[in-house]
Motif scaffolding. Structure first.
Motif, PDB file in Angstrom:
ATOM      1  N   UNK A 151     -39.225  29.564 -34.389  1.00 50.22           N
ATOM      2  CA  UNK A 151     -38.778  30.624 -33.475  1.00 50.22           C
ATOM      3  C   UNK A 151     -37.560  30.183 -32.678  1.00 50.22           C
ATOM      4  N   UNK A 152     -37.556  28.893 -32.258  1.00 45.79           N
ATOM      5  CA  UNK A 152     -36.439  28.378 -31.468  1.00 45.79           C
ATOM      6  C   UNK A 152     -35.163  28.345 -32.312  1.00 45.79           C
ATOM      7  N   UNK A 153     -35.288  27.928 -33.570  1.00 48.51           N
ATOM      8  CA  UNK A 153     -34.111  27.843 -34.451  1.00 48.51           C
ATOM      9  C   UNK A 153     -33.527  29.226 -34.713  1.00 48.51           C
ATOM     10  N   UNK A 154     -34.390  30.210 -34.962  1.00 41.48           N
ATOM     11  CA  UNK A 154     -33.895  31.554 -35.259  1.00 41.48           C
ATOM     12  C   UNK A 154     -33.189  32.183 -34.056  1.00 41.48           C
ATOM     13  N   UNK A 155     -33.639  31.863 -32.869  1.00 40.41           N
ATOM     14  CA  UNK A 155     -33.077  32.493 -31.672  1.00 40.41           C
ATOM     15  C   UNK A 155     -31.856  31.755 -31.127  1.00 40.41           C
ATOM     16  N   UNK A 156     -31.761  30.426 -31.362  1.00 43.64           N
ATOM     17  CA  UNK A 156     -30.746  29.662 -30.639  1.00 43.64           C
ATOM     18  C   UNK A 156     -29.813  28.805 -31.513  1.00 43.64           C
ATOM     19  N   UNK A 157     -30.219  28.427 -32.701  1.00 45.48           N
ATOM     20  CA  UNK A 157     -29.416  27.491 -33.492  1.00 45.48           C
ATOM     21  C   UNK A 157     -28.605  28.217 -34.561  1.00 45.48           C
ATOM     22  N   UNK A 158     -27.573  27.540 -35.122  1.00 49.72           N
ATOM     23  CA  UNK A 158     -26.719  28.174 -36.138  1.00 49.72           C
ATOM     24  C   UNK A 158     -27.517  28.617 -37.361  1.00 49.72           C
ATOM     25  N   UNK A 159     -26.969  29.590 -38.059  1.00 45.06           N
ATOM     26  CA  UNK A 159     -27.634  30.141 -39.237  1.00 45.06           C
ATOM     27  C   UNK A 159     -27.323  29.350 -40.505  1.00 45.06           C
ATOM     28  N   UNK A 160     -26.457  28.379 -40.396  1.00 39.17           N
ATOM     29  CA  UNK A 160     -26.138  27.540 -41.551  1.00 39.17           C
ATOM     30  C   UNK A 160     -26.121  26.076 -41.123  1.00 39.17           C
ATOM     31  N   UNK A 161     -26.086  25.187 -42.107  1.00 34.21           N
ATOM     32  CA  UNK A 161     -26.138  23.750 -41.822  1.00 34.21           C
ATOM     33  C   UNK A 161     -24.941  23.311 -40.985  1.00 34.21           C
ATOM     34  N   UNK A 162     -25.238  22.511 -39.968  1.00 32.83           N
ATOM     35  CA  UNK A 162     -24.170  21.997 -39.104  1.00 32.83           C
ATOM     36  C   UNK A 162     -24.603  20.655 -38.529  1.00 32.83           C
ATOM     37  N   UNK A 163     -23.657  19.997 -37.874  1.00 31.09           N
ATOM     38  CA  UNK A 163     -23.942  18.734 -37.194  1.00 31.09           C
ATOM     39  C   UNK A 163     -24.383  19.048 -35.771  1.00 31.09           C
ATOM     40  N   UNK A 164     -25.557  18.533 -35.411  1.00 27.62           N
ATOM     41  CA  UNK A 164     -26.086  18.706 -34.058  1.00 27.62           C
ATOM     42  C   UNK A 164     -26.132  17.344 -33.387  1.00 27.62           C
ATOM     43  N   UNK A 165     -25.618  17.261 -32.189  1.00 29.05           N
ATOM     44  CA  UNK A 165     -25.545  15.999 -31.440  1.00 29.05           C
ATOM     45  C   UNK A 165     -26.719  15.885 -30.480  1.00 29.05           C
ATOM     46  N   UNK A 166     -27.362  14.710 -30.505  1.00 33.46           N
ATOM     47  CA  UNK A 166     -28.443  14.408 -29.566  1.00 33.46           C
ATOM     48  C   UNK A 166     -27.908  13.453 -28.500  1.00 33.46           C
ATOM     49  N   UNK A 167     -28.101  13.795 -27.231  1.00 34.60           N
ATOM     50  CA  UNK A 167     -27.664  12.950 -26.109  1.00 34.60           C
ATOM     51  C   UNK A 167     -28.909  12.440 -25.387  1.00 34.60           C
TER      52      UNK A 167
ATOM     53  N   UNK B 275     -30.477  21.218 -40.952  1.00 29.64           N
ATOM     54  CA  UNK B 275     -30.634  22.052 -42.151  1.00 29.64           C
ATOM     55  C   UNK B 275     -31.224  23.385 -41.721  1.00 29.64           C
ATOM     56  N   UNK B 276     -30.407  24.415 -41.773  1.00 34.62           N
ATOM     57  CA  UNK B 276     -30.821  25.712 -41.236  1.00 34.62           C
ATOM     58  C   UNK B 276     -31.988  26.309 -42.017  1.00 34.62           C
ATOM     59  N   UNK B 277     -31.963  26.204 -43.355  1.00 35.37           N
ATOM     60  CA  UNK B 277     -33.028  26.819 -44.159  1.00 35.37           C
ATOM     61  C   UNK B 277     -34.363  26.121 -43.938  1.00 35.37           C
ATOM     62  N   UNK B 278     -34.322  24.819 -43.650  1.00 35.27           N
ATOM     63  CA  UNK B 278     -35.558  24.064 -43.432  1.00 35.27           C
ATOM     64  C   UNK B 278     -35.875  23.902 -41.951  1.00 35.27           C
ATOM     65  N   UNK B 279     -34.995  24.392 -41.108  1.00 38.26           N
ATOM     66  CA  UNK B 279     -35.176  24.343 -39.650  1.00 38.26           C
ATOM     67  C   UNK B 279     -35.623  22.951 -39.178  1.00 38.26           C
ATOM     68  N   UNK B 280     -34.766  21.967 -39.470  1.00 38.31           N
ATOM     69  CA  UNK B 280     -35.094  20.614 -39.050  1.00 38.31           C
ATOM     70  C   UNK B 280     -33.902  19.692 -39.091  1.00 38.31           C
ATOM     71  N   UNK B 281     -34.091  18.493 -38.544  1.00 39.18           N
ATOM     72  CA  UNK B 281     -33.052  17.467 -38.511  1.00 39.18           C
ATOM     73  C   UNK B 281     -33.320  16.448 -39.608  1.00 39.18           C
ATOM     74  N   UNK B 282     -32.282  16.154 -40.386  1.00 37.13           N
ATOM     75  CA  UNK B 282     -32.422  15.224 -41.509  1.00 37.13           C
ATOM     76  C   UNK B 282     -31.623  13.958 -41.249  1.00 37.13           C
ATOM     77  N   UNK B 283     -30.441  13.840 -41.845  1.00 38.77           N
ATOM     78  CA  UNK B 283     -29.626  12.652 -41.674  1.00 38.77           C
ATOM     79  C   UNK B 283     -29.231  12.422 -40.225  1.00 38.77           C
ATOM     80  N   UNK B 284     -29.370  11.183 -39.770  1.00 35.70           N
ATOM     81  CA  UNK B 284     -29.032  10.832 -38.393  1.00 35.70           C
ATOM     82  C   UNK B 284     -30.225  10.773 -37.473  1.00 35.70           C
ATOM     83  N   UNK B 285     -31.292  11.496 -37.820  1.00 31.88           N
ATOM     84  CA  UNK B 285     -32.470  11.461 -36.965  1.00 31.88           C
ATOM     85  C   UNK B 285     -33.139  10.084 -37.003  1.00 31.88           C
TER      86      UNK B 285
END
Length: 237
Positions: A151-167, A179-189
């Protein structure tokens, strides 16, 4: 005196006599006797039989010619006496992961960490979308895949794959692949999880301070808490 018509028997005898004279004129009786005296094996074969016989002989010669000279004089092998060689396909052996060093949090400790995270969440600025994620073994060991709330990804995150920065709370930045289709963080996590020694049961607060930037607060499952009052980055225009 008027003569009557000849009888049938007289007519038949007359015809036989005429046929006999014709056969003698054609010399047919002598030919018939000559055929009876000729032996049957002296008859010549028909041209079709000769063709078939030659074709069969030619095929046999071709088979003989095709044999290799190295094995032409050798006896044919008896395959029934040869034991078949069984080819065994080696099975793939997968190296199992060493799970002896895994530490699993108890239900009570996990619930306590989530409760502390909820208290911290209530004290943060409410202008930014926020959610809490309790760490599992798949998040911090082995797979290193972090699924985010759908629900959070659909309402707030991009609709396609992008780089997300964690601070983190020390203002260190860690780029990750979203990964937008899988609604999760992959590489870098994995880098983020290893750098912060995350374990099963830790509770993380993700605050979306920009379109592709999360501010992350960590509540340790053992009860320790390290939080610094850092200024939040300004939102993107």
């Amino acid at each position: 005196m008027v003569m009557g018509k000849p009888s049938y028997e007289e007519y038949r005898l007359k015809r036989l006599e005429e046929n006999k004279k014709r056969m003698e004129a054609l010399n047919l009786p002598r030919l018939s006797q000559a055929l009876r005296k000729t032996p049957s094996n002296s008859l010549k074969p028909s041209p079709m039989k000769k063709v078939k016989l030659r074709t069969a002989q030619k095929q046999m010669e071709m088979v003989v010619v095709r044999r290799s000279s190295r094995v032409a004089n050798k006896t044919a092998p008896v395959y029934s006496d040869v034991d078949p060689v069984r080819v065994a396909i080696p099975r793939r052996v997968f190296k199992s992961r060493d799970l002896s060093n895994r530490v699993y949090a108890s239900d009570e400790a996990r619930a306590a960490a989530i409760e502390k995270a909820e208290k911290l969440e209530s004290s943060l600025e409410s202008d930014y979308p926020i959610f809490i994620k309790s760490m599992l073994q798949s998040h911090v060991t082995g797979g290193f895949w972090l699924g985010l709330p759908v629900y959070f990804c659909k309402e707030n995150l991009p609709k396609r794959d992008e780089v997300i920065t964690l601070i983190d709370e020390d203002d260190n930045e860690y780029p990750t692949i979203y990964l937008a289709r899988k609604t999760g963080l992959s590489g870098g996590w994995k880098g983020f999880a290893v750098a912060h020694n995350l374990v099963d049961g830790d509770a993380l607060i993700f605050q979306l301070v920009q379109r592709t930037t999360f501010k992350v607060y960590i509540i340790r499952v053992n009860g320790s808490e390290q939080r610094k009052n850092l200024p939040l980055p300004s939102s993107e225009s």
